[in-house]
Design an enzyme around this catalytic site. Structure first.
Site, PDB file in Angstrom:
ATOM      1  N   HIS A 107       0.886  -1.171   0.000  1.00 19.72           N
ATOM      2  CA  HIS A 107       0.000   0.000   0.000  1.00 19.72           C
ATOM      3  C   HIS A 107       0.923   1.221   0.000  1.00 19.72           C
ATOM      4  O   HIS A 107       2.025   1.157   0.572  1.00 19.72           O
ATOM      5  CB  HIS A 107      -0.838   0.105   1.261  1.00 19.72           C
ATOM      6  CG  HIS A 107      -1.721  -1.065   1.557  1.00 19.72           C
ATOM      7  ND1 HIS A 107      -1.282  -2.170   2.227  1.00 19.72           N
ATOM      8  CD2 HIS A 107      -3.043  -1.273   1.312  1.00 19.72           C
ATOM      9  CE1 HIS A 107      -2.280  -3.028   2.378  1.00 19.72           C
ATOM     10  NE2 HIS A 107      -3.368  -2.512   1.829  1.00 19.72           N
ATOM     11  N   ASP A 110       2.495   1.988   3.279  1.00 22.29           N
ATOM     12  CA  ASP A 110       3.447   1.010   3.824  1.00 22.29           C
ATOM     13  C   ASP A 110       4.871   1.481   3.538  1.00 22.29           C
ATOM     14  O   ASP A 110       5.787   1.225   4.321  1.00 22.29           O
ATOM     15  CB  ASP A 110       3.297  -0.374   3.173  1.00 22.29           C
ATOM     16  CG  ASP A 110       1.903  -0.952   3.333  1.00 22.29           C
ATOM     17  OD1 ASP A 110       1.221  -0.577   4.295  1.00 22.29           O
ATOM     18  OD2 ASP A 110       1.512  -1.784   2.479  1.00 22.29           O
TER      19      ASP A 110
HETATM   20  C1  XUL Z   1      -7.687  -6.784   4.065  1.00 22.95           C
HETATM   21  C2  XUL Z   1      -6.863  -7.160   2.921  1.00 22.95           C
HETATM   22  C3  XUL Z   1      -5.956  -6.115   2.411  1.00 22.95           C
HETATM   23  C4  XUL Z   1      -5.837  -6.060   0.924  1.00 22.95           C
HETATM   24  C5  XUL Z   1      -5.038  -4.892   0.413  1.00 22.95           C
HETATM   25  O1  XUL Z   1      -8.485  -7.781   4.545  1.00 22.95           O
HETATM   26  O2  XUL Z   1      -6.904  -8.282   2.454  1.00 22.95           O
HETATM   27  O3  XUL Z   1      -4.707  -6.308   3.006  1.00 22.95           O
HETATM   28  O4  XUL Z   1      -5.264  -7.219   0.422  1.00 22.95           O
HETATM   29  O5  XUL Z   1      -5.538  -3.678   0.837  1.00 22.95           O
END
Ligand code: XUL
Ligand code: CO
Length: 443
Positions: A107, A110
């Site tokens: 993300h 992150d």
């Molecule tokens: C949350 C989830 C996230 C997504 C990316 O449950 O799976 O980590 O993969 O935002």
């Protein structure tokens, strides 16, 4: 290059993880994952396209609603946020290059935390993207997908793209643009949307139709912007029924397919199926994969497992070969992923606090997939499984069954055929036999 370190080595005493075979008792070696071994025409590396999740592995000290995380994150010590972020990236690339995974996922936040203004945040992220580019070129580790964290900041408490306040929607757009820019600058193969807070807590205060329209519009804008910048990868939607909202708009694979078709987004979007999200929707992982595969929309997977005792999204590392074999059967029959791979969206347990725990978690999970792949390949290519399954439908291969499939029969025709043929003989579904067959090859 064996592996990559920065100024400091964070996982001292652990070197490159290698394949040593099933007889090895070295906990720092793969027993089954041999990246160069060919199965069903492709190497294991090509089949899986394993990715490490930046957030769980390097940003997470194990915090839960009952207390702060006990895990030491030695790369988080510096005062300056950019220096901290660089140290974290050193640790990430050291870990990933020692493990030998070809991909990672992140993300935007992150990589580095937001600054006080949008312009400062953009500058910070750019600095870390430049640093990641150097690390990526030096290690050969590529970005499987990037995404925007549109659920953490308090401004998103009523949703991001589906927030009833346009001011928040604009903030979400700015962040989305930033995450797309970072993904494109790092040659990301794909870009992911996970709904997060795009859903509702109460329908009493929610205009669902308007919110879902806004969500679709944001996806169109993201697609149009990224394509204008030359992005050729896929966009993925990751279904999840709930957590953090009571009801999320991307509930499960079927719901997402209906949404994509309704808003004409099927050319650019595929599905990213997560095991623990499937079970939270009271499906199996295999079911969700099959729904995506049937639609020709299986993009990628987030590999993990839940805990059957509570059903929550506990994001544990996969270790059940039987379950993963069921999943690999669908993935192999679908011809693999469309652009994606296997991202370990999985986290250590809160009380796993040693630096080597992250290695054991990933080594075990990768070996689990390797065993499942070899089992699934044998089931599909050496066993009676495909024949047994198609035999159940043999009455549609000729005669009136064939004509039914060809749409040549009417309801009146069915009545006539039923009256003439009389009550059909009972035919066993043979479920236990099928289950035993899988178990026989899981060894
Ligand atoms: C949350 C989830 C996230 C997504 C990316 O449950 O799976 O980590 O993969 O935002
Ligand atoms: Co996920």
């Amino acid at each position: 290059m064996e592996y990559l370190t920065g100024d400091q080595e964070y996982f001292k005493g652990i070197g490159k993880i290698r394949y040593e075979g099933p007889e090895s008792d070295n906990p720092y070696a793969f027993k089954f994952y041999d990246e160069n071994r060919k199965v069903a025409g492709k190497t294991m590396k090509e089949h899986f396209r394993f990715a490490v999740a930046y957030w769980h592995s390097f940003c997470n000290a194990g915090d839960d609603p009952f207390g702060a995380g006990p895990r030491p994150l030695p790369w988080e010590q510096a005062k300056d946020p950019v220096e901290r972020a660089r140290n974290k990236m050193d640790a990430a690339f050291e870990f990933m290059s020692k493990l030998g995974v070809p991909f990672f996922c992140f993300h935007d936040i992150d990589l580095v935390e937001e600054g006080p203004t949008i312009a400062q945040t953009e500058k910070r992220l750019q600095t870390l993207v430049d640093y990641a580019r150097e690390k990526k070129d030096a290690s050969g580790i590529e970005l499987l997908w990037g995404t925007a964290n549109l659920f953490n900041h308090p401004r998103y408490m009523n949703g991001a793209s589906t927030n009833p306040d346009f001011g928040v929607v604009a903030q979400a757009g700015a962040q989305l643009k930033r995450a797309l820019d970072a993904t494109i600058a790092l040659d990301g193969h794909n870009y992911v949307f996970w709904g997060g807070r795009e859903g509702y807590m109460s329908l009493l205060n929610t205009d669902m139709k308007r919110e879902v329209d806004h969500y679709a519009r944001m996806l169109e804008m993201a697609r149009d912007y990224a394509r204008k910048q030359g992005f050729k990868g896929n966009f993925f939607i990751e279904p999840k029924p709930m957590e953090p909202t009571k009801a999320q708009y991307d509930f499960d694979a079927s719901t997402v397919l209906e949404f994509l078709r309704h808003y004409n987004l099927t050319d650019d979007f595929r599905l990213n199926i997560e095991a623990n999200h499937a079970t939270l929707a009271l499906h199996t992982f295999q079911h969700e994969l099959q729904v995506a595969a049937n639609a020709g929309m299986l993009g990628s997977i987030d590999a993990n497992r839940g805990d059957p005792q509570n059903g929550w999204d506990t994001d544990q590392f996969p270790n059940n070969v039987y379950d993963v074999t069921e999943a690999m059967l669908v993935i192999l029959e679908a011809g693999g992923f469309q652009g994606g791979g296997i991202n370990f969206d999985a986290k250590l347990r809160r009380n796993s606090t040693d630096p080597d725990d992250l290695f054991h978690a990933h080594i075990g999970a990768m070996d689990t997939f390797a065993r499942a792949l070899t089992a699934a390949d044998k089931i599909l290519h050496q066993s009676e499984y495909p024949g047994l399954k198609s035999k159940r439908y043999a009455s549609f291969d000729s005669g009136p069954g064939r004509r039914f499939e060809n749409r040549e029969l009417t309801l009146e025709d069915l009545r006539g055929i039923a009256a003439e043929k009389g009550e059909p003989e009972l035919k066993s579904g043979k479920q236990e036999y099928f289950e035993n067959l899988v178990n026989y090859y899981v060894r």
